[in-house]
Motif scaffolding. Structure first.
Motif, short mmCIF file in Angstrom:
data_model
loop_
_atom_site.label_atom_id
_atom_site.label_comp_id
_atom_site.label_asym_id
_atom_site.label_seq_id
_atom_site.Cartn_x
_atom_site.Cartn_y
_atom_site.Cartn_z
N LEU B 171 4.65 4.42 -10.24
CA LEU B 171 3.80 3.27 -10.55
C LEU B 171 2.92 2.89 -9.38
N ALA B 172 1.77 2.32 -9.70
CA ALA B 172 0.92 1.73 -8.67
C ALA B 172 0.35 0.43 -9.20
N LEU B 173 0.38 -0.59 -8.36
CA LEU B 173 -0.25 -1.86 -8.70
C LEU B 173 -1.56 -1.91 -7.92
N THR B 174 -2.67 -2.17 -8.58
CA THR B 174 -3.96 -2.23 -7.88
C THR B 174 -4.66 -3.55 -8.17
N ASN B 175 -5.66 -3.87 -7.36
CA ASN B 175 -6.52 -5.00 -7.69
C ASN B 175 -7.58 -4.53 -8.69
N GLY B 176 -8.50 -5.40 -9.04
CA GLY B 176 -9.49 -5.08 -10.06
C GLY B 176 -10.40 -3.92 -9.68
N GLU B 177 -10.53 -3.67 -8.38
CA GLU B 177 -11.40 -2.57 -7.93
C GLU B 177 -10.64 -1.28 -7.72
N GLY B 178 -9.35 -1.28 -8.04
CA GLY B 178 -8.57 -0.06 -7.89
C GLY B 178 -7.96 0.12 -6.52
N ARG B 179 -8.01 -0.91 -5.67
CA ARG B 179 -7.37 -0.78 -4.36
C ARG B 179 -5.87 -1.02 -4.54
N VAL B 180 -5.08 -0.11 -4.00
CA VAL B 180 -3.64 -0.17 -4.18
C VAL B 180 -3.02 -1.33 -3.40
N ILE B 181 -2.22 -2.13 -4.10
CA ILE B 181 -1.49 -3.22 -3.46
C ILE B 181 -0.10 -2.71 -3.11
N ALA B 182 0.50 -1.95 -4.02
CA ALA B 182 1.80 -1.34 -3.75
C ALA B 182 1.96 -0.16 -4.71
N SER B 183 2.64 0.88 -4.24
CA SER B 183 2.83 2.05 -5.08
C SER B 183 4.06 2.83 -4.62
N ASP B 184 4.74 3.43 -5.59
CA ASP B 184 5.88 4.28 -5.21
C ASP B 184 5.53 5.76 -5.40
N ALA B 185 4.24 6.06 -5.59
CA ALA B 185 3.82 7.44 -5.80
C ALA B 185 3.59 8.15 -4.47
N ARG B 186 3.75 9.45 -4.50
CA ARG B 186 3.59 10.24 -3.28
C ARG B 186 2.17 10.13 -2.73
N GLY B 187 2.05 9.90 -1.44
CA GLY B 187 0.75 9.91 -0.77
C GLY B 187 -0.14 8.72 -1.10
#
Lengths: 273, 218
Positions: B171-187
């Protein structure tokens, strides 16, 4: 000051200060003159730091001849240092005829130095820096800035790029040398911050603060400002187009030029004595 | 994929913080006539709010316009209680922070609604990697400043990683512009831009910007 008479030293975070408050309302101390009287962070050389800020304030025209400084106790509270430290700094400034202390009911410390005299003093301070120190800070800035632009081109969002292009467009020779220098440093910092790396950003902030004397004194010719401004607009485009490697080359060349310029300015200042 | 309940619980808290910030702004608008009372009330509010979400927030406070000036009242929770944040208000200085031009201030000023800024490196303020949520202080249609909080994104990441532990995919949580706030994905870490993913849900933040939860291929 607290009960033991030891001054609180606020923690410095980037360009802002975080100061402990003991008042129940969590009220910050009264502040009179912005950064010049903002808390002094470093444990070492606090007296020097206060002297430097007041001289820089006069050279920039923020503190004017005839203006009265806050009292020793007020300054100590604002700066987060002991009254004794303030007294030491004021004594140094008096010795150098930067201010005078009048006694009596309308007494206090008053600025006497003109901006030109303050600038002469900054020049004198500058000559005490060695070329190696200037080059070393420059080397660090090359490393930080070239790494940062690559990351900025990768991680910047569209709204960041819009803002960056607008800021670069605002950089122009019409600003005058002093304001141009400030605007250029701020823009540079903004670009480094687009890397999304707090550590790279902090490193650039620290390097710029160490260079503040040189940057405050240096005078840029109009052609030079135009050229640098045009360059930054190109850089803003490169970053916005996500061309990280081209942005990196631009930055490497720009920093090499800037560092050479600062070293030469230092060399001439030392030679003129 | 459904959003795992633990992740949903975390994202619901963002909404709760937003309600709190909005209520603070509303209370402040009623106190503008009595500016002397504001610092005390705000300090108490900041302390309560920071203590309520210690694993999400870094700072809280307000920026209030008073005739032609705008004052920042902002606190963080330190070891010995509240620390006040002092910013550089000298226009001639390199560190000059004209926060009235920052997104967290201009957003609510322009839209008259709550705004979410970041993730960004807050080098002129807290010197940390944060997201800032601000709500306008309005009297009728007149704007008088903002109340807000800073999310500490290192804390947020830890919460997110703990919450997403049981999830089937990445999973990845992003803001409206797609900037990652938190993610458990590789890299993929906080601050990067997400280039591909399948939208799981839109997270209502109670502001003009929704955050988004994405599922990523391995």
């Amino acid at each position: 000051m607290n009960a033991t008479g030891v001054a609180r030293v606020p923690e410095r975070r980037g360009l802002a200060m975080v100061e402990a408050v003991d008042d129940a309302a969590g009220r910050p101390g009264r502040r009179l003159g912005g950064a010049i009287f903002a808390p002094v962070g470093e444990v070492e050389g606090r007296t020097d730091e206060i002297v430097k800020r007041i001289i820089q304030g006069i050279s920039l025209g923020v503190l004017k001849p005839g203006e009265q400084l806050p009292t020793e106790n007020e300054l100590a509270a604002q700066l987060g240092v002991a009254t004794l430290t303030v007294r030491g700094a004021l004594a140094q400034l008096r010795e150098r005829n930067i201010l005078e202390t009048r006694r009596g009911r309308v007494g206090g410390s008053f600025i006497t130095a003109e901006p030109a005299a303050a600038r002469a003093m900054l020049r004198e301070r500058l000559t005490r820096l060695s070329p190696l120190e200037i080059r070393d800070i420059g080397d660090l800035r090359v490393a930080v800035s070239t790494a940062a632009v690559v990351l900025a081109a990768r991680r910047g969002a569209i709204s960041d790029f819009d803002h960056l292009r607008a800021a670069a467009a605002g950089l122009g020779s019409g600003l005058g040398s002093e304001a141009f220098s400030l605007a250029e440093q701020r823009l540079h910092l903004e670009i480094v911050a687009l890397s999304q790396s707090p550590r790279l950003t902090r490193a650039e902030v620290d390097a710029q603060s160490e260079m503040s004397d040189v940057l405050a004194l240096r005078r840029l010719a109009e052609e030079e400002m135009s050229r640098v401004a045009k360059g930054f607009r190109e850089l803003a485009d490169l970053i916005s187009e996500r061309r990280g490697l081209a942005a990196r080359s631009w930055m490497e060349e720009h920093m090499a030029e800037e560092n050479a310029g600062l070293l030469e300015f230092h060399r001439l200042t030392v030679r003129e004595g | 994929m459904e959003s795992p309940p633990s992740v949903a619980l975390l994202t619901e808290q963002i909404g709760a913080v937003s309600i709190e910030v909005g209520q603070c702004a509303q209370r402040l608008s009623g106190l503008l006539a009595d500016p002397e009372s504001i610092p005390e009330l705000l300090a108490a509010w900041s302390r309560e709010t920071l203590e309520r979400w210690p694993d999400l927030l870094l700072g809280a406070g307000a920026a209030i316009e008073d005739s032609s000036r705008c004052r920042l009242h902002w606190w963080q929770l330190g070891g010995n209680g509240l620390d006040v944040l002092l910013v550089d208000v000298d226009p001639g200085s390199m560190g000059y922070y004209d926060f009235t031009r920052s997104k967290w201030y201009k957003g609510p000023y322009q839209s008259h609604t709550s705004h979410l800024t970041g993730p960004y490196v807050d080098y002129l303020g807290t010197d940390r990697y944060v997201a800032t949520m601000t709500a306008p202080i309005l009297v009728g249609d007149d704007f008088h400043g903002v109340a807000g909080v800073d999310f500490d994104l290192s804390k947020f990441e830890r919460r997110f990683l703990a919450a997403s532990r049981g999830a089937a995919g990445h999973l990845a949580l992003t803001n409206g512009e797609g900037r990652v706030i938190a993610s458990d994905a590789r890299g993929l870490t906080c601050g990067e831009l997400l280039d591909d993913g399948e939208l799981v849900s839109v997270v209502p933040t109670g502001t003009d910007e929704a955050w988004m939860l994405w599922e990523l291929a391995d």
